[in-house]
Design an enzyme around this catalytic site. Structure first.
Site, PDB file in Angstrom:
ATOM      1  N   HIS A 187       0.696   5.214   1.657  1.00  0.00           N
ATOM      2  CA  HIS A 187       0.033   5.904   2.424  1.00  0.00           C
ATOM      3  C   HIS A 187       0.578   7.385   2.364  1.00  0.00           C
ATOM      4  O   HIS A 187       1.851   7.582   2.331  1.00  0.00           O
ATOM      5  CB  HIS A 187       0.314   5.509   3.552  1.00  0.00           C
ATOM      6  CG  HIS A 187      -0.799   6.086   4.710  1.00  0.00           C
ATOM      7  ND1 HIS A 187      -2.049   6.081   4.728  1.00  0.00           N
ATOM      8  CD2 HIS A 187      -0.577   7.114   5.608  1.00  0.00           C
ATOM      9  CE1 HIS A 187      -2.492   6.880   5.655  1.00  0.00           C
ATOM     10  NE2 HIS A 187      -1.639   7.766   6.278  1.00  0.00           N
TER      11      HIS A 187
ATOM     12  N   ASN B 101       0.917  -1.291   0.133  1.00  0.00           N
ATOM     13  CA  ASN B 101       0.044   0.103   0.134  1.00  0.00           C
ATOM     14  C   ASN B 101       0.820   1.256   0.012  1.00  0.00           C
ATOM     15  O   ASN B 101       2.045   1.320   0.518  1.00  0.00           O
ATOM     16  CB  ASN B 101      -0.926  -0.102   1.380  1.00  0.00           C
ATOM     17  CG  ASN B 101      -1.639   1.071   1.239  1.00  0.00           C
ATOM     18  OD1 ASN B 101      -2.613   1.649   0.326  1.00  0.00           O
ATOM     19  ND2 ASN B 101      -1.755   1.897   2.514  1.00  0.00           N
TER      20      ASN B 101
HETATM   21  C1  GAR Z   1      -2.651   8.784  -2.820  1.00  0.00           C
HETATM   22  O1  GAR Z   1      -2.251  10.110  -2.218  1.00  0.00           O
HETATM   23  C2  GAR Z   1      -2.540   7.557  -1.861  1.00  0.00           C
HETATM   24  O2  GAR Z   1      -1.159   7.954  -1.031  1.00  0.00           O
HETATM   25  C3  GAR Z   1      -3.820   7.888  -0.862  1.00  0.00           C
HETATM   26  O3  GAR Z   1      -4.789   8.141  -1.722  1.00  0.00           O
HETATM   27  C4  GAR Z   1      -4.330   8.790  -2.963  1.00  0.00           C
HETATM   28  C5  GAR Z   1      -4.752   8.412  -4.440  1.00  0.00           C
HETATM   29  O4  GAR Z   1      -4.111   9.232  -5.280  1.00  0.00           O
HETATM   30  N1  GAR Z   1      -4.073   6.800  -0.140  1.00  0.00           N
HETATM   31  C6  GAR Z   1      -4.614   6.890   0.852  1.00  0.00           C
HETATM   32  O5  GAR Z   1      -4.811   7.640   1.583  1.00  0.00           O
HETATM   33  C7  GAR Z   1      -4.532   5.209   1.669  1.00  0.00           C
HETATM   34  N2  GAR Z   1      -4.930   5.442   2.913  1.00  0.00           N
HETATM   35  P1  GAR Z   1      -4.615   8.585  -7.014  1.00  0.00           P
HETATM   36  O6  GAR Z   1      -5.771   8.168  -6.917  1.00  0.00           O
HETATM   37  O7  GAR Z   1      -4.260   9.636  -7.784  1.00  0.00           O
HETATM   38  O8  GAR Z   1      -3.349   7.374  -7.326  1.00  0.00           O
END
Ligand code: GAR
Length: 187
Positions: free
Chosen positions: A104, A102
């Site tokens: 984060h 994952n």
């Molecule tokens: C990213 O910033 C990722 O780190 C976060 O969601 C975003 C997705 O962006 N993930 C979380 O918060 C997981 N807990 P994207 O859809 O543009 O790749």
């Protein structure tokens, strides 16, 4: 051939960066993008990138092992969570030991756990007056954001930065590092 399956719930910019990174490689393919959200931007991206999409609902994910069985049947080598907002069920974690990662958008163990995702993370970082934030790539276990860390990178948070400013800096780090770290994990 190594096979990657990407789970994403949102825009999918990280999924697309990973797909771009491996485009033209003959030893790795993005076999599948899976999403719980039929309105997710990642679905349009997948279509454009000619990557098959599997949409699933909560009942299928948590009350059946169909997703796990599908990934096993596809001989997936690595499962990548790129903005996936649901907890991975125990059966799926057990079927892919140390093969689910994952990303984060913070420096775990700070600013992780249930409810700490996307913009909420950057809002909390700014509210706490943090002077740095960053990204954590980690293996997935049965608890939100608690698996063993694989990689971290940090960025400066200026006192004047808004949550949007932090989000932009963190996204730069994600796009720069996530594909490369995924590649390393396949080796
Ligand atoms: C990213 O910033 C990722 O780190 C976060 O969601 C975003 C997705 O962006 N993930 C979380 O918060 C997981 N807990 P994207 O859809 O543009 O790749």
């Amino acid at each position: 051939m190594k096979r990657i399956a990407i789970f994403a719930s949102g825009s999918g910019s990280n999924a697309e960066k990973i797909a771009d990174y491996f485009a033209g490689r003959t030893d790795v393919e993005i076999s599948l993008i899976l999403s719980n959200n039929p309105k997710a931007g990642v679905i349009d991206r997948a279509r454009r990138l000619h990557i098959p999409v599997l949409l699933f609902d909560r009942t299928t994910f948590y009350q059946t092992d169909r997703i796990t069985q599908f990934l096993l049947a596809q001989h997936v080598d690595l499962v990548v969570l790129a903005g996936f907002m649901w907890l991975v069920p125990a059966g799926l974690v057990a079927a892919f030991p140390d093969k689910i990662v994952n990303i984060h958008p913070a420096l775990l163990p700070k600013y992780g756990g249930k409810g700490m995702y996307g913009h909420f993370v950057h809002e909390a970082v700014v509210a706490a007056g943090e002077r740095e934030s960053g990204i954590t790539i980690h293996f997935v276990n049965n608890h939100y954001d608690e698996g063993a860390p694989v990689f971290q990178a940090s960025c400066v948070v200026e006192p004047t930065d808004t949550p949007d400013d932090v989000a932009r800096k963190v996204q730069v780090l994600e796009h720069e590092h996530f594909p490369r770290v995924v590649d390393e994990l396949l080796k």
